[in-house]
Scaffold this motif. Structure first.
Motif, short mmCIF file in Angstrom:
data_model
loop_
_atom_site.label_atom_id
_atom_site.label_comp_id
_atom_site.label_asym_id
_atom_site.label_seq_id
_atom_site.Cartn_x
_atom_site.Cartn_y
_atom_site.Cartn_z
N GLU A 124 0.83 -1.20 0.00
CA GLU A 124 0.00 0.00 0.00
C GLU A 124 0.87 1.25 0.00
OE1 GLU A 124 -2.46 -0.42 3.42
OE2 GLU A 124 -3.91 -1.75 2.43
N MET A 125 1.94 1.24 0.78
CA MET A 125 2.82 2.40 0.85
C MET A 125 3.53 2.62 -0.49
SD MET A 125 3.31 4.52 3.42
CE MET A 125 3.05 3.51 4.89
N GLY A 126 3.91 1.51 -1.15
CA GLY A 126 4.56 1.63 -2.45
C GLY A 126 3.64 2.23 -3.50
N ARG A 127 2.39 1.79 -3.52
CA ARG A 127 1.42 2.34 -4.48
C ARG A 127 1.14 3.81 -4.18
NH1 ARG A 127 -1.17 -2.87 -3.98
NH2 ARG A 127 -2.48 -2.01 -2.33
N LYS A 128 1.02 4.15 -2.92
CA LYS A 128 0.70 5.52 -2.53
C LYS A 128 1.77 6.50 -3.00
CE LYS A 128 -0.02 8.44 1.55
NZ LYS A 128 -0.12 8.46 3.03
N HIS A 129 3.03 6.08 -2.91
CA HIS A 129 4.14 6.98 -3.22
C HIS A 129 4.74 6.73 -4.61
CE1 HIS A 129 4.08 8.74 0.76
NE2 HIS A 129 4.09 7.54 1.30
N GLY A 130 4.05 5.94 -5.43
CA GLY A 130 4.45 5.78 -6.83
C GLY A 130 5.74 5.01 -7.03
N ARG A 131 6.05 4.07 -6.14
CA ARG A 131 7.27 3.28 -6.29
C ARG A 131 6.98 2.05 -7.17
NH1 ARG A 131 10.83 7.13 -5.33
NH2 ARG A 131 11.47 7.35 -3.15
N ASP A 132 8.05 1.50 -7.74
CA ASP A 132 7.96 0.30 -8.57
C ASP A 132 8.08 -0.93 -7.66
OD1 ASP A 132 8.01 -1.64 -10.50
OD2 ASP A 132 9.98 -1.10 -11.31
N VAL A 133 6.95 -1.57 -7.39
CA VAL A 133 6.92 -2.74 -6.50
C VAL A 133 6.69 -3.98 -7.35
CG1 VAL A 133 5.82 -3.83 -4.52
CG2 VAL A 133 5.99 -1.33 -4.63
N ARG A 134 7.63 -4.93 -7.29
CA ARG A 134 7.54 -6.15 -8.08
C ARG A 134 7.48 -7.36 -7.16
NH1 ARG A 134 11.92 -4.89 -12.99
NH2 ARG A 134 11.40 -2.65 -13.19
N LEU A 135 6.40 -8.14 -7.29
CA LEU A 135 6.23 -9.34 -6.49
C LEU A 135 6.95 -10.51 -7.16
CD1 LEU A 135 2.48 -9.03 -5.46
CD2 LEU A 135 4.49 -8.53 -4.08
#
Length: 275
Positions: A192-203
């Protein structure tokens, strides 16, 4: 519990107006960033009432750092990363409160009313104390996870996160410790924090991450037993803590260059990398 959409409530003069003429005074934790589309009014185990509003998500972009990080979940440490400064140790909030919780649960068992009978004051007090203790454990556990997630997202542009399923440990001997680590809640806070701050999160799929070598990519013939905490590659001879090796494997599988990780370069030997 009451769950209603925009047609069934209104926020006016700092008060919550519900359908049917019900007016609720609200102690606001913070101002609403936008107009809410729905609200859920509920009561917790202690009898406290809460109002949870749904508002449109607003992105708050952070400045670029040029750094990436790999994250591996575990029970010895809740999160092991390619950056030593961002490792998340196991706080063991539940273990510290286990003795008191067991005491209140025994009190409830002794005073449990028979079917059809009203509960005694002693039973109600023991139940209230148990609920209060559960809340006292849940709040710092949530706070720790959110603060760690914010620090990770703030310091890195891209995150390679193990797509760990908490139910994987639910039937194992580590179920209690895994639940106390709150891996699922911490992972959710990070995403959630990654999406909020526009970071590239890869699972990253967790299969064989403890068997692959982050240095040369070779895969061990047999899975490492949990008691073995050091990974040694039989192909290139690289040696490192198994969780650190897994965190670096996350970077490789996510297609992120290890050169952007904290003190991790693909051309340097494992002994000189951050442990």
């Amino acid at each position: 519990m009451i769950h209603t959409t925009k047609r069934g409530f209104q926020v006016k003069d700092g008060r919550l107006h519900l359908a049917g003429g019900v007016v609720v005074p609200v102690v606001w934790s913070r101002d609403l960033p936008a107009g809410p589309s729905s609200v859920r009014v509920y009561r917790d185990g202690l009898g406290h009432w809460y109002a949870s509003f749904v508002v449109p998500a607003q992105a708050a972009l952070l400045p670029e750092t040029g750094r990436v990080i790999g994250i591996d979940w575990g029970v010895k440490e809740t999160a092991t990363t390619t950056s030593r400064a961002h490792d998340l140790p196991h706080a063991e909030h539940g273990r510290k409160a286990a003795a008191k919780l067991a005491r209140y649960q025994r009190m409830m068992a002794r005073r449990k009313p028979k079917r059809g009978q009203a509960a005694s004051n002693g039973y109600c007090e023991a139940k209230r104390q148990a609920a209060k203790l559960h809340k006292r454990v849940a709040r710092p556990r949530q706070d720790t996870g959110r603060k760690w997630a914010k620090a990770v997202v703030r310091d890195h542009d891209a995150l390679a996160v193990e797509d760990f399923k908490p139910k994987f440990l639910a039937k194992s001997t580590m179920a209690r410790k895994a639940a106390d680590a709150a891996i699922g809640a911490t992972k959710k806070a990070l995403l959630e924090m990654g999406r909020k701050h526009g970071r590239d999160v890869r699972l990253v799929h967790p299969a064989h991450t403890t068997m692959d070598c982050a240095q040369c990519g070779a895969r061990a013939k047999h899975a490492l037993p949990l008691g073995e905490r050091t990974y040694t590659c039989t192909a290139c001879g690289a040696e490192s803590p198994r969780d650190k090796n897994s965190a670096r494997v996350m970077l490789v599988r996510a297609g992120l260059t290890p050169a952007g990780a904290d003190r991790v370069r693909p051309d340097c030997p494992p002994d000189s990398q951050a442990a």
